[in-house]
Design a protein around this motif. Structure first.
Motif, PDB file in Angstrom:
ATOM      1  N   VAL A  76       0.815  -1.146  -0.021  1.00 34.83           N
ATOM      2  CA  VAL A  76       0.037   0.013   0.155  1.00 34.83           C
ATOM      3  C   VAL A  76       1.041   1.153  -0.061  1.00 34.83           C
ATOM      4  O   VAL A  76       0.644   2.321  -0.834  1.00 34.83           O
ATOM      5  CB  VAL A  76      -0.923  -0.009   1.259  1.00 34.83           C
ATOM      6  CG1 VAL A  76      -1.560   1.375   1.531  1.00 34.83           C
ATOM      7  CG2 VAL A  76      -2.074  -1.363   0.978  1.00 34.83           C
ATOM      8  N   VAL A 120      -8.376  -1.108   0.842  1.00 37.19           N
ATOM      9  CA  VAL A 120      -7.933  -1.769  -0.179  1.00 37.19           C
ATOM     10  C   VAL A 120      -8.872  -3.056  -0.055  1.00 37.19           C
ATOM     11  O   VAL A 120      -9.258  -3.502   0.997  1.00 37.19           O
ATOM     12  CB  VAL A 120      -6.496  -1.589  -0.572  1.00 37.19           C
ATOM     13  CG1 VAL A 120      -5.970  -0.482  -0.457  1.00 37.19           C
ATOM     14  CG2 VAL A 120      -6.141  -2.676   0.619  1.00 37.19           C
ATOM     15  N   GLY A 144       0.141  -4.529  -5.644  1.00 40.76           N
ATOM     16  CA  GLY A 144      -0.724  -3.586  -5.379  1.00 40.76           C
ATOM     17  C   GLY A 144      -1.276  -2.698  -6.708  1.00 40.76           C
ATOM     18  O   GLY A 144      -0.289  -2.359  -7.498  1.00 40.76           O
ATOM     19  N   GLY A 146      -3.128   1.040  -7.904  1.00 45.48           N
ATOM     20  CA  GLY A 146      -3.850   2.163  -7.422  1.00 45.48           C
ATOM     21  C   GLY A 146      -3.995   3.277  -8.722  1.00 45.48           C
ATOM     22  O   GLY A 146      -3.441   2.906  -9.495  1.00 45.48           O
TER      23      GLY A 146
END
Length: 334
Positions: A76, A120, A144, A146
């Motif tokens: 993250v 998340v 991850g 994003g």
């Protein structure tokens, strides 16, 4: 679940299905993962940030966290450092035959909790079980994804002379917490890992200062190594003051006893923020208003001198170059 992990749990048969349904699906459940296809269908538009990392930390449980929470927080944070909002995670588990299923569930519960706190969703994953001795308990890989929220995005290439170098808090907490637990050491004051997801704090900083030049989390190699990487990427000199760098007294004392330098120890809940001088106070105000940034401070500035180098002014007024970490000060830190 109770008992020990068997090779059968990785066979793809009934034991595998029970492990997935009774443990992973139970604690990671969301509408995307629930479909259970071979890949997750994601509807995303705009520029994306993607990061992958593998976690082999030893011990798997430590003061302030565990390998599951760390796997979420670490990825993250890496996505967040590009000025992105993390949305989705994938996770792959390499599990050693004989692993205590209670320990595994404790890790999975922690991982699910960390993901929910960070906002998340874990949308895809994989589990492999290897024979006893082929791995050390558990290794986790997370990827991850994003959406990048600012243009231009923060980058290690964007530091320019005149920028202020900011830090969100004390250095070395995670590294010393891992070492003390691994070696059974105790200090007068307990040392706890700073393991945390930074995406919400990063979002607040970007709202206040849209033109953040650099965001980096000083994990392996610590502050000194990360600043060297930025100096090299941008072709600038990073000038910092030792007296301004926050180090918890317990960490400083432990490092003095063990002969370690906290500026090279890993951190898992702090970040470096390099911004134009005019925006430094606004960024610091936002950081200090958040529990994860209450110790934020300015530690130096970017200059044209000594390109590619990190120069530290000591409390006595002298200067010395801080090089990259050489060798492995502490293996399997994350």
């Amino acid at each position: 679940m109770s008992g020990r992990l068997l090779l059968d749990h990785g066979s793809g048969g009934k034991a595998s299905q029970r492990l997935v349904s009774e443990m992973f699906m139970r604690h990671f459940d969301n509408e995307i993962l629930r479909v259970m296809d071979d890949a997750a269908y994601l509807d995303i538009s705009g520029p994306l940030a993607v990061s992958t990392d593998s976690f082999t930390v030893d011990p798997i449980f430590f003061p302030g966290g565990d390998i599951g929470a760390l796997a979420v927080h670490g990825t993250v944070n890496d996505v967040s450092m590009l000025g992105a909002t993390p949305l989705f995670l994938t996770c792959g588990f390499i599990l050693e035959e004989g692993l205590d299923l209670g320990d595994l569930e404790r890790i999975v519960v922690s991982m699910g909790h960390a993901a929910r706190e960070a906002g998340v969703r874990i949308v895809a994953g994989d589990t492999k079980v290897v024979p006893r001795g082929a791995a050390d308990k558990i290794f986790i890989n997370t990827t991850g994804i994003g959406t990048v929220r600012v243009n231009p995005a923060p980058s290690g290439h964007r530091a320019v002379p005149g920028d202020a170098i900011l830090l969100t808090g004390s250095m070395g907490d995670h590294g010393l917490a891992i070492l003390s637990t691994r070696q059974g050491l105790s200090f007068e004051s307990p040392v706890v890992s700073d393991c945390a997801s930074l995406n919400f704090l990063v979002g607040k900083v970007l709202d206040a200062v849209p033109d953040v030049h650099v965001l980096r989390d000083p994990t392996r190699g610590g502050l000194a190594t990360t600043l060297n990487e930025i100096a090299g990427q941008s072709g600038v000199g990073c000038f910092i003051e030792e007296s301004r760098i926050p180090v918890d007294p317990a960490v400083a004392g432990g490092c003095a006893v063990l002969g370690l330098d906290p500026l090279y120890l890993a951190n898992e809940g702090k970040f470096i923020c390099i911004v134009p001088e005019a925006d430094a106070e606004a960024a610091l105000a936002v950081m200090r208003a958040d529990p994860l940034g209450r110790g934020a401070c300015r530690i130096g500035e970017v200059r044209a001198d000594y390109p590619g180098k990190v120069v530290m002014t000591t409390p006595l007024g002298g200067q010395r170059l801080l090089g990259m970490l050489e060798g492995e000060q502490l293996p399997r830190i994350c």
